[in-house]
Design an enzyme around this catalytic site. Structure first.
Site: not given
Ligand code: AMP
Ligand code: MG
Length: 487
Positions: A92, A94-95, A115, A127, A178, A254-255
């Site tokens: 989900g 997270g940020r 984001k 965070d 975005r 998820d990407n």
């Molecule tokens: P990503 O690699 O950017 O696609 O992120 C993978 C997962 O980690 C997703 O669920 C993001 O929302 C979460 N995530 C990445 N960085 C952070 C952060 N700094 N704080 C909270 N969630 C994060």
């Molecule tokens: Mg992602």
């Protein structure tokens, strides 16, 4: 939390309304001192948003989520996903936040999404924040991809928040705004499936069909047609990545979008020297998402999508699997066809030429590029000049220039068309050393190099005098490039 004030901008809340199980209504963290770093004015105008408003203090508050558009219900989206092959049932946003959808003149919806907008219930240990550098990186790379004609999410703006972010060092924080035709992912379907509620899965599939593949609604098996449309879109997308030398870096399920747009520019980078084993991501120690693995990974991810959709394909699981396997079988054919057609255009070869001639020519070329550590982008651009009779700039890129002579002769005999080549082989891509240089300057407060880089890479096929530096391979002392995820 008190609700933030509403703005004059109006957004739909279609996702939030139709799929409440897949989103948690949420608000962005207050940005203490928001400052606009970049605004994509053409994109704003395309969306019907007034750039002058977006530059105003209310506009900037909208772009960090502190002013909520009228009609909007911002949500953190829920999704699951396979990360490096391991399944996480609850990832989900997270940020991140889906602010809502903009309705285009054609009635199509586009997500407006943030984001770096603060912790959400999906943040786990994170965070919830993002640093200026990585958000500007997504901005420049996604806009370059769009200019290259590759389906992608777009970047509307990056706003510095005034909040420091702790990484290896303390960095200035930022929010990226975005735009995407949606943020539905393979992981969205995995989440809905794991929820065990087939009605929710069906509602999600219907939502995806309406937004992305409306033709599927008329098919005899609409959900199988949806799956086939995603397979086709991803086969075409990944072929385009390969042809331009793009390494996504973190092709977790998820990407991977349902729309077929490139999403989540984390540890991505463009090839310098051509080598299928190229990995840039610091955490991809096994090389799972190496350049040359991307087609196979895409197919693997689509198999995970098929698994999630099985109950919609057929009531009997065996029959559902049979249907899924047959539909997924199209991926290789479609990928190979898209890649071969794209490579033919890169080589300027007429479409009437037999595959039996062009395929070995392409394969031999790639082997030569790899063995001679040849810069991928410079070579194909230089080959356009070679078609006009000047082979020197292409030859000079080889460790042993004579190695390519026999190949060049065979290729020239086929009558390559340099104009086709110049329209598909970019002169300018966001080269790794230039991206790094511009992000370092921006982090120190100088946006000049970044603005110049954006200007160059958003007109990638038109070579302009004075920009030689942007077309040149990385300097030898740049070394092995490393990128970082989740930054
Ligand atoms: P990503 O690699 O950017 O696609 O992120 C993978 C997962 O980690 C997703 O669920 C993001 O929302 C979460 N995530 C990445 N960085 C952070 C952060 N700094 N704080 C909270 N969630 C994060
Ligand atoms: Mg992602």
């Amino acid at each position: 939390m008190t609700a933030p004030p509403a703005s004059t901008v109006t957004l739909e809340n279609r996702f939030a309304r139709e799929l409440p199980e897949l989103g948690v209504p949420w608000q962005a963290t207050e940005a203490p001192d928001p400052r606009l770093l970049v605004l994509n004015e053409p994109l704003a105008t395309e969306l019907g948003l007034d750039p002058a408003f977006l530059r105003s203090s209310d506009g900037i508050r909208l772009l960090v989520g502190n002013l909520v558009a009228s009609g909007a219900t911002p949500v953190a989206q829920a999704y699951a996903g396979h990360q490096f092959g391991g399944y996480s049932p609850r990832l989900g946003d997270g940020r991140a936040l889906l602010l809502g959808e903009v309705v285009g003149a054609d009635g199509a919806l586009r997500d407006l999404h943030l984001k770096g907008s603060g912790r959400t219930p999906f943040a786990r240990g994170g965070d919830g924040l993002a640093a200026v550098g990585p958000m500007l990186r997504e901005y420049v790379v996604s806009e370059a991809m769009h200019a290259l004609g590759i389906p992608t999410t777009r970047s509307l703006a990056v706003v510095a928040t005034g909040r420091p972010v702790r990484r290896e060092s303390v960095l200035p924080g930022a929010v990226l705004a975005r735009v995407a035709s949606s943020h539905l992912r393979v992981g969205s379907f995995q989440y809905a499936r794991a929820n065990g509620d087939v009605e929710l899965l069906r509602r999600l599939a219907d939502h995806a069909i309406a937004r992305h593949h409306p033709g599927a609604a008329q098919a005899e098996h609409p959900y199988l047609a949806l799956f086939e449309a995603v397979v086709a879109a991803q086969a075409s997308l990944v072929a385009r990545w390969m042809l331009v030398g793009f390494v996504h870096g973190v092709m977790n399920t998820d990407n991977m979008t349902i729309s077929g747009e490139t999403i989540d520019y984390g540890p991505c980078a463009f090839l310098d020297a051509f080598d299928p084993a190229t990995v840039y991501s610091s955490i991809d120690t096994g090389g799972r998402y190496a350049y040359g693995n991307q087609p196979v990974v895409a197919e693997w991810n689509l198999a995970r999508l098929a698994e999630a959709l099985l109950p919609l394909f057929h009531d009997e699981q065996d029959e559902a699997i049979e249907l899924a396997v047959a539909s997924l079988g199209a991926f290789r054919r479609q990928y190979d066809g898209a890649w071969a057609a794209g490579m033919r255009a890169k080589l300027g070869l007429p479409t009437r030429l037999d595959e039996a001639v062009t395929a070995p020519l392409a394969d031999e070329l790639l082997a030569l590029l790899e063995a001679n550590h040849v810069d991928h982008t410079s070579f194909f651009r230089g080959l356009g000049a070679a078609a006009r009779g000047d082979t020197e700039s292409a030859r000079a890129l080889f460790l042993d220039p004579s190695a390519v002579d026999a190949w060049l002769e065979r290729w020239q005999a086929l009558g390559p068309d340099d104009r086709t080549m110049d329209s598909v082989n970019p002169a300018y891509i966001p080269r790794n050393h230039l991206v790094e240089e511009s992000l370092a300057a921006a982090t120190d407060g100088d946006l000049g190099p970044l603005e110049q880089l954006v200007e160059v890479v958003t007109e990638p096929f038109h070579e302009r005098p004075g920009l030689e530096r942007y077309a040149a391979p990385s300097p030898d002392d740049f070394g092995a490039y490393r990128t970082f995820c989740g930054t």
